[in-house]
Design a protein around this motif. Structure first.
Motif, short mmCIF file in Angstrom:
data_model
loop_
_atom_site.label_atom_id
_atom_site.label_comp_id
_atom_site.label_asym_id
_atom_site.label_seq_id
_atom_site.Cartn_x
_atom_site.Cartn_y
_atom_site.Cartn_z
N ARG A 94 0.82 -1.22 0.00
CA ARG A 94 0.00 0.00 0.00
C ARG A 94 0.85 1.26 0.00
NH1 ARG A 94 -3.28 -0.69 5.35
NH2 ARG A 94 -1.13 -1.19 6.00
N VAL A 95 2.10 1.15 0.45
CA VAL A 95 2.98 2.32 0.54
C VAL A 95 3.50 2.68 -0.84
CG1 VAL A 95 5.16 3.19 1.46
CG2 VAL A 95 3.64 1.82 2.92
N GLN A 96 3.26 3.93 -1.24
CA GLN A 96 3.66 4.40 -2.56
C GLN A 96 4.89 5.29 -2.54
OE1 GLN A 96 1.99 3.42 -5.50
NE2 GLN A 96 1.13 1.99 -4.01
N SER A 97 5.14 5.92 -1.42
CA SER A 97 6.33 6.75 -1.31
C SER A 97 6.83 6.76 0.13
CB SER A 97 6.06 8.19 -1.77
OG SER A 97 5.31 8.91 -0.81
N VAL A 98 8.14 6.97 0.28
CA VAL A 98 8.76 7.01 1.60
C VAL A 98 9.69 8.23 1.65
CG1 VAL A 98 10.10 5.79 3.34
CG2 VAL A 98 8.74 4.49 1.66
N ALA A 99 9.54 9.02 2.70
CA ALA A 99 10.42 10.17 2.92
C ALA A 99 11.48 9.81 3.95
CB ALA A 99 9.61 11.36 3.41
N GLY A 100 12.67 10.37 3.77
CA GLY A 100 13.72 10.24 4.77
C GLY A 100 13.85 11.53 5.56
N ILE A 101 14.84 11.59 6.43
CA ILE A 101 15.08 12.76 7.28
C ILE A 101 16.26 13.55 6.72
CG2 ILE A 101 15.64 13.59 9.59
CD1 ILE A 101 12.94 12.28 9.48
N VAL A 102 16.05 14.84 6.51
CA VAL A 102 17.10 15.73 6.01
C VAL A 102 17.65 16.55 7.16
CG1 VAL A 102 17.67 17.57 4.40
CG2 VAL A 102 15.92 15.89 3.79
N SER A 118 -0.18 9.41 5.82
CA SER A 118 -0.68 10.59 5.11
C SER A 118 0.33 11.72 5.02
CB SER A 118 -1.96 11.10 5.79
OG SER A 118 -2.99 10.14 5.75
N VAL A 119 1.61 11.39 4.83
CA VAL A 119 2.61 12.43 4.63
C VAL A 119 2.24 13.24 3.39
CG1 VAL A 119 5.02 12.82 3.93
CG2 VAL A 119 4.49 11.21 5.77
N LEU A 120 2.28 14.55 3.52
CA LEU A 120 1.86 15.43 2.43
C LEU A 120 3.03 15.99 1.63
CD1 LEU A 120 -1.08 17.40 4.10
CD2 LEU A 120 -1.22 15.52 2.46
N VAL A 121 4.20 16.06 2.25
CA VAL A 121 5.36 16.61 1.56
C VAL A 121 6.59 15.78 1.88
CG1 VAL A 121 6.81 18.62 1.13
CG2 VAL A 121 4.42 18.95 1.75
N ASN A 122 7.15 15.13 0.87
CA ASN A 122 8.45 14.49 1.03
C ASN A 122 9.55 15.52 0.81
OD1 ASN A 122 7.22 11.99 1.37
ND2 ASN A 122 7.38 11.46 -0.79
N SER A 123 10.70 15.27 1.36
CA SER A 123 11.84 16.16 1.12
C SER A 123 12.58 15.72 -0.13
CB SER A 123 12.78 16.13 2.33
OG SER A 123 12.15 16.66 3.47
N GLY A 124 12.84 16.67 -1.02
CA GLY A 124 13.50 16.35 -2.27
C GLY A 124 14.83 15.63 -2.13
N PRO A 125 15.66 15.94 -1.11
CA PRO A 125 16.97 15.28 -1.03
C PRO A 125 16.93 13.79 -0.73
CG PRO A 125 16.99 17.37 0.15
CD PRO A 125 15.56 17.09 -0.21
N ILE A 126 15.79 13.28 -0.20
CA ILE A 126 15.73 11.84 0.09
C ILE A 126 14.28 11.38 0.14
CG2 ILE A 126 15.99 12.29 2.57
CD1 ILE A 126 17.34 9.48 2.76
N ALA A 127 13.84 10.79 -0.95
CA ALA A 127 12.49 10.22 -1.03
C ALA A 127 12.48 9.17 -2.12
CB ALA A 127 11.45 11.30 -1.32
N VAL A 128 11.71 8.11 -1.90
CA VAL A 128 11.63 7.05 -2.90
C VAL A 128 10.17 6.85 -3.30
CG1 VAL A 128 11.45 5.18 -1.18
CG2 VAL A 128 12.36 4.68 -3.47
N TYR A 129 9.96 6.58 -4.59
CA TYR A 129 8.62 6.43 -5.16
C TYR A 129 8.57 5.16 -6.02
CZ TYR A 129 8.48 11.42 -4.08
OH TYR A 129 8.57 12.64 -3.45
N ARG A 130 7.42 4.55 -6.04
CA ARG A 130 7.21 3.43 -6.96
C ARG A 130 7.19 3.99 -8.39
NH1 ARG A 130 6.39 -1.18 -4.11
NH2 ARG A 130 5.46 -0.98 -2.02
N ALA A 131 7.88 3.30 -9.27
CA ALA A 131 8.06 3.82 -10.63
C ALA A 131 6.74 3.98 -11.36
CB ALA A 131 9.00 2.89 -11.41
N GLU A 132 5.79 3.07 -11.10
CA GLU A 132 4.53 3.12 -11.84
C GLU A 132 3.78 4.44 -11.64
OE1 GLU A 132 5.48 0.76 -9.85
OE2 GLU A 132 5.34 -1.21 -10.83
#
Length: 457
Positions: free
Chosen positions: A198-206, A240-254
């Protein structure tokens, strides 16, 4: 390397209890001061009560936030996923770009592809040595390294070049910036929540790699890290994270391929939008499933070292935030938690602005009376929230240095409540100005001694 630490949790819980008591005590004195000033305290108390209820709800969520862990079998499945890392570079300091690439080639879980796009930098010859080193180092590490140069069209189109080139060749895209320096286990940790389909994106800590550079970088690091560990962590618990940080985030390619046209051609009021790319990708991800944060995945990023760059960066962020807020109200399901928390955040902005103007401007003007107790509540709240800043350690920083940064919580709170609030209001009024706004004339941040020591380049 940055490593998360839970060894201080008991001390922090005790500190939080003490600070909560102090906040209640200070709030009582604020009400007394308001009454003394012959101002009806009812509306003031109601506004503060609403703010504290929202704060209490947020706290109840982020205190249960924990990094996702995996079983050996789950880890095997994650290791099969093909990870591609697009790296747009525009007028970047060559040493920072090399440090970024070196950190990616020194991971406990290696990406399959690293794709550098020189997006029309004004001095491409500055990258010659970096390119030669990278192509050889990537080959030796067993990573497919690619380096291309194109005419400048902005970060999204540089990423788009990679997305199109790697169509169906990657399962995941890891977005980053050309000045981001990854902790050695960052990718390994970042991928773990993806064991949940179910997880489509993951944010890391900057965190700021140059946090100790000067007073500005120190308190802005406190401000931004606390925001991630408090606000974003509370949203992560609800997926329900609304904003990932550009320097570290992963997304499903689809999800990127399915939304690529909109991503590359976003317009607002008839104008092309060139910023806020990370929040748009997060919105796409949220429409498809859960969006979370992995608080054990860390990256260093160079923060602005002067007021001008800092304010221009924040102005760009807030213009993007205003545009993205409109899209969220339009596209997030009305029944979703993300929609209503987004609504409540705007309510909180309006509420706190009204309280600030009323308490710090209207009351003193009308009565000629100002109580210092009014300043104590936001100071204590700032310290209470900033306790989360002490829940991780940096191998390049002493405990005393981290505590010194923590003492700046009132400065960060005051700066956010006044200067950044004014910038945000201006950004809302000028959100139609969709240009990038930074790094148009050349390098603005160069590599620091921290990175020279932390990353072998």
């Amino acid at each position: 390397m940055i490593r998360a630490s839970r060894s201080r949790l008991r001390l922090l819980v005790f500190s939080a209890v003490i600070l909560t008591a102090l906040i209640a005590w200070a709030f009582h004195h604020v009400l007394v001061a308001v009454r003394f000033a012959e101002v009806t305290p009812g509306h003031f108390a109601t506004a503060y009560a609403a703010a504290f209820l929202m704060l209490a709800w947020q706290v109840s969520l982020y205190v249960v936030d924990r990094p996702r862990r995996t079983t050996p079998r789950q880890q095997v499945q994650l290791d099969k996923l093909r990870v591609a890392v697009p790296i747009p570079a525009y007028n970047e300091d060559p040493d920072l770009l090399r440090a970024c690439l070196a950190s990616l080639l020194n991971q406990t879980r290696m990406p399959q592809i690293i794709y550098v796009v020189d997006d029309g930098s004004k001095n491409p010859g500055a990258y010659t040595a970096v390119k030669g080193w990278f192509m050889q180092a990537a080959k030796e590490a067993g990573v497919h390294g690619i380096w291309r140069r194109k005419e400048n069209e902005g970060k999204r189109h540089a990423q788009g070049m990679v997305f199109k080139h790697l169509f169906r060749q990657a399962d995941l895209f890891l977005t980053t910036d050309s000045d981001a320096i990854f902790a050695p286990n960052a990718i390994e940790e970042l991928l773990k929540p993806l064991v949940d389909p179910r997880v489509q994106s993951v944010a890391g800590i900057v965190v700021a790699e140059n946090a100790r550079k000067n007073f500005l970088t120190r308190f802005t690091d406190l401000l931004y890290v606390t925001s991630q560990l408090v606000d974003r962590a509370s949203m992560s618990v609800m997926g329900s994270v609304l904003v990932n940080s550009g320097p570290i985030a992963v997304y499903r390619a689809e999800l990127i391929w399915d939304n690529l046209h909109g991503y590359l051609n976003e317009t607002f009021m008839g104008r092309r939008v060139t910023f806020s790319d990370d929040s748009l990708l997060t919105l796409y991800a949220k429409q498809r499933g859960r969006t979370v944060q992995q608080s054990s995945a860390y990256v260093f990023s160079a923060m602005p070292e002067n007021i001008s760059h800092h304010l221009r960066q924040f102005l760009r962020w807030m213009r993007g935030s205003t545009i993205r807020s409109i899209w969220r109200f339009r596209y997030l399901p009305l029944t979703s938690y993300a929609y209503w928390m987004h609504f409540m955040r705007w309510f909180q902005v309006v509420l706190t602005t009204a309280v600030f103007v009323g308490v710090f401007v209207v009351v003193p003007v009308r009565t000629g009376y100002f109580s210092p107790w009014l300043l104590l509540v936001p100071v204590l709240v700032g310290y209470a929230q900033s306790l989360r800043y002490l829940t991780f350690t940096r191998s390049d920083e002493t405990v005393w240095s981290q505590l010194w940064t923590f003492t700046l919580a009132p400065v960060a709170m005051l700066w956010s409540f006044t200067v950044l609030r004014a910038v945000r209001l201006y950004a809302m009024a000028t959100c139609a100005k969709t240009g990038w706004g930074t790094r148009q004339k050349g390098v603005e941040v160069t590599i620091s001694k921290v990175i020279e020591d932390a990353v072998p380049v």
